[in-house]
Design an enzyme around this catalytic site. Structure first.
Site, PDB file in Angstrom:
ATOM      1  N   HIS B  58       0.816  -1.223   0.000  1.00 47.27           N
ATOM      2  CA  HIS B  58       0.000   0.000   0.000  1.00 47.27           C
ATOM      3  C   HIS B  58       0.850   1.275   0.000  1.00 47.27           C
ATOM      4  CE1 HIS B  58       0.251  -0.050   4.543  1.00 47.27           C
ATOM      5  NE2 HIS B  58       0.261   1.253   4.356  1.00 47.27           N
ATOM      6  N   ASP B  87       0.213  -7.616   1.874  1.00 44.81           N
ATOM      7  CA  ASP B  87       0.551  -6.193   1.824  1.00 44.81           C
ATOM      8  C   ASP B  87       2.068  -5.978   1.763  1.00 44.81           C
ATOM      9  OD1 ASP B  87       0.325  -3.473   1.693  1.00 44.81           O
ATOM     10  OD2 ASP B  87      -0.621  -3.195   3.649  1.00 44.81           O
ATOM     11  N   SER B 161       4.475   2.732   7.936  1.00 43.02           N
ATOM     12  CA  SER B 161       4.138   1.638   7.027  1.00 43.02           C
ATOM     13  C   SER B 161       5.323   1.255   6.161  1.00 43.02           C
ATOM     14  CB  SER B 161       2.982   2.044   6.108  1.00 43.02           C
ATOM     15  OG  SER B 161       1.767   1.924   6.779  1.00 43.02           O
TER      16      SER B 161
END
Lengths: 314, 213
Positions: B58, B87, B161
């Site tokens: 992402h 992910d 992230s």
């Protein structure tokens, strides 16, 4: 390539190992109690066959099942619960009663800044851990419902699912008390070992924690300066009696609606909590002197303290 | 010797602080910032010294992203592998040897163990967070020894992230991916290794490892 020198970082790894070891050792006595809808509540195997949990996380009292650290399941009976200290005690049934209990230690040696772990078991899986420090310490205090907690222990750590009912653990894996998020707004607190012992003892013996009861409702009122001067009172606030329970200890002693209590057993009372603090279980059945202001005069009455009925406030 | 006894020594705290500084400095050199046109920075981990960088899928929606190294160098990165289910995404940089992170094992983690996260939380490039492993999963949930997530009691924010979660030795045990109820969720390093076994096109700067093993 850059690499971290093992000797230099050994102290960090040693601390990490010690924390994980503490979580593992203490975690063997942390159980999951299936007593509510969303997630299990944490509890601690406090003595062989005896689990201590928090009152507010047990939504039902029957059909209690406990998942032990080794994944086994056991049934349990509620021995009793004490809303005033937010503690509940369960008895395990069957083989589970033989499992070793947590290693507990007196929380009296805690110091502000000390590293501590909060453990839980809010699922069927392994133990959960959060790291923090002891944020504040103080002496004995009373909860909003009048429960006596031997020491105020406030934590700086993140309250996660399973926090309440789980143990506070030091870096050696010793259990120092039971954690709860329900006794103070927006604060993570620990109910110290001494309080857990005292309350668990009473719950196991009689299924309840006895508390004194007068059968009155009060609210603080300011006493006019002229009145306090005339009566030689040193306090500015008293407790106005706004409700008297029919047949209750206070009514039998002659207390009337509209009386203003100024002292109980020689201690000035200006807040309902100060009165509640005087009504410990040890006082049940004993007599105490109530001093009150009635019609502009101080009067004294002798009241025999009753026992608070189950499921009642003060 | 236990830390419990060392704590009473006058310099234990300073040693601990030094150690934390060293581990995080090393980890910082293996952490990158990743930018796509018009988006904020995510983080990534230099997984192999021949220019293989791992991040969250992402973080890099397109085929390319700008990679900023710890020393400020900015290099174009090419996305060569992608696993949306876990992910994860893998980029390669066309450059000389890079300071790769040491890779550890998420399966060996224990609740209460110290963990460190590096990334760019809310734009603070190279910011460190310290926490502990909150939970490891029961083997029954996976059917294997590898957990689906590493759950950490650690303060993460957007910008973490794709960045590394490391143990007290500085070994990367996961890729920070989600925050759920305040807990950090990281994809285990084993899942990254599993993805890399699909094979990465040779960059010309490393050995033969890039071919599917």
């Amino acid at each position: 390539m850059q690499s971290t020198h093992p000797e230099a970082t050994g102290v960090l790894a040693a601390l990490s190992d010690e924390l994980a070891g503490a979580a593992e050792r203490a975690g063997r006595a942390v159980v999951a109690i299936h007593a509510r809808r969303r997630i299990p509540a944490s509890g601690v195997l406090w003595r062989p066959g005896v689990v201590v949990a928090t009152h507010h996380t047990l939504e039902r009292e029957e059909d209690l099942r406990v998942t032990l650290a080794d994944g086994r399941s056991a049934t349990a009976q509620l021995a009793g619960r004490d809303p005033a200290t937010d503690l509940a005690v369960l008895r395990l049934e069957g083989d589970a009663a033989a499992l070793p209990a947590a290693e507990t230690a007196d929380a009296g040696a805690l110091r502000v800044g000390q590293l501590v772990l909060a453990l839980g078991r809010p699922w069927e899986g392994g133990v959960t851990a959060s790291l923090g420090v002891v944020s504040a310490l103080a002496g004995e205090w009373r909860t909003g419902l009048g429960g006596r907690i031997d020491r105020l222990i406030r934590l700086d750590l993140s309250v996660r699912d399973g926090f309440s009912g789980g143990p506070l653990v030091d870096t050696q894996g010793r259990v120092l008390g039971i954690n709860t998020s329900a006794l103070a707004r927006a604060a993570a607190l620990t109910i110290p070992t001494a309080t857990v012992e005292r309350i668990a003892e009473q719950l196991l013996r009689s299924g309840r924690v006895a508390r004194g009861f007068l059968g009155i409702a009060t609210q603080p009122v300011r006493l006019p300066a002229a009145l306090t001067q005339a009566l030689g009172l040193t306090q500015e606030v008293g407790l106005l009696v706004v409700g008297v329970e029919p047949g209750g200890p206070a009514e039998r002693a002659g207390l009337l609606l509209g009386d203003v209590l100024v002292s109980f057993a020689g201690t000035a009372v200006g807040e309902p909590a100060e009165l509640a603090a005087q009504l410990g279980g040890e006082r049940v059945g004993t007599a105490a002197e109530l001093r009150l202001v009635r019609a502009g005069q101080v009067q004294a009455l002798s009241v025999t303290i009753g026992e608070r009925p189950r499921g009642r406030g003060r | 010797m236990s830390v419990g006894s060392a704590e009473r020594g006058p310099r234990a705290g300073a040693q601990l602080a030094d150690a934390l500084g060293q581990v995080s400095a090393t980890l910082r050199r293996s952490t990158v910032q990743l930018r796509e046109r018009g988006r904020g920075a995510g983080a990534g981990v230099i997984w192999r010294d021949d220019g293989v960088v791992v991040t969250n899928a992402h973080v890099v929606a397109g085929a390319e992203a700008e990679v900023e190294l710890w020393d400020g160098r900015r290099l174009p990165g090419r996305v060569v592998l992608r696993d949306p289910r876990r992910d994860l995404a893998v980029l390669v940089l066309d450059t000389g040897p890079l300071p790769a992170a040491r890779i550890g094992s998420a399966a060996a983690l224990r609740p209460g163990e110290l963990v460190l996260a590096l990334g760019n939380p809310l734009g603070w490039a190279g910011a460190l967070a310290l926490g502990v492993v909150h939970a490891t999963e029961p083997p029954s949930e996976m059917g294997t020894a590898t957990p689906r997530w590493v759950r950490a009691d650690i303060r993460l924010a957007p910008g973490n992230s794709g960045g590394p979660l490391a143990d007290a030795h500085g070994r990367v045990v996961g890729v920070n991916t989600l925050v759920v109820n305040g807990l950090g969720y990281a994809v285990p390093s084993e899942a990254v290794e599993h993805l890399l076994r699909r094979g990465v096109p040779a960059t010309g700067h490393g050995g033969e490892w890039g071919r599917a093993a």
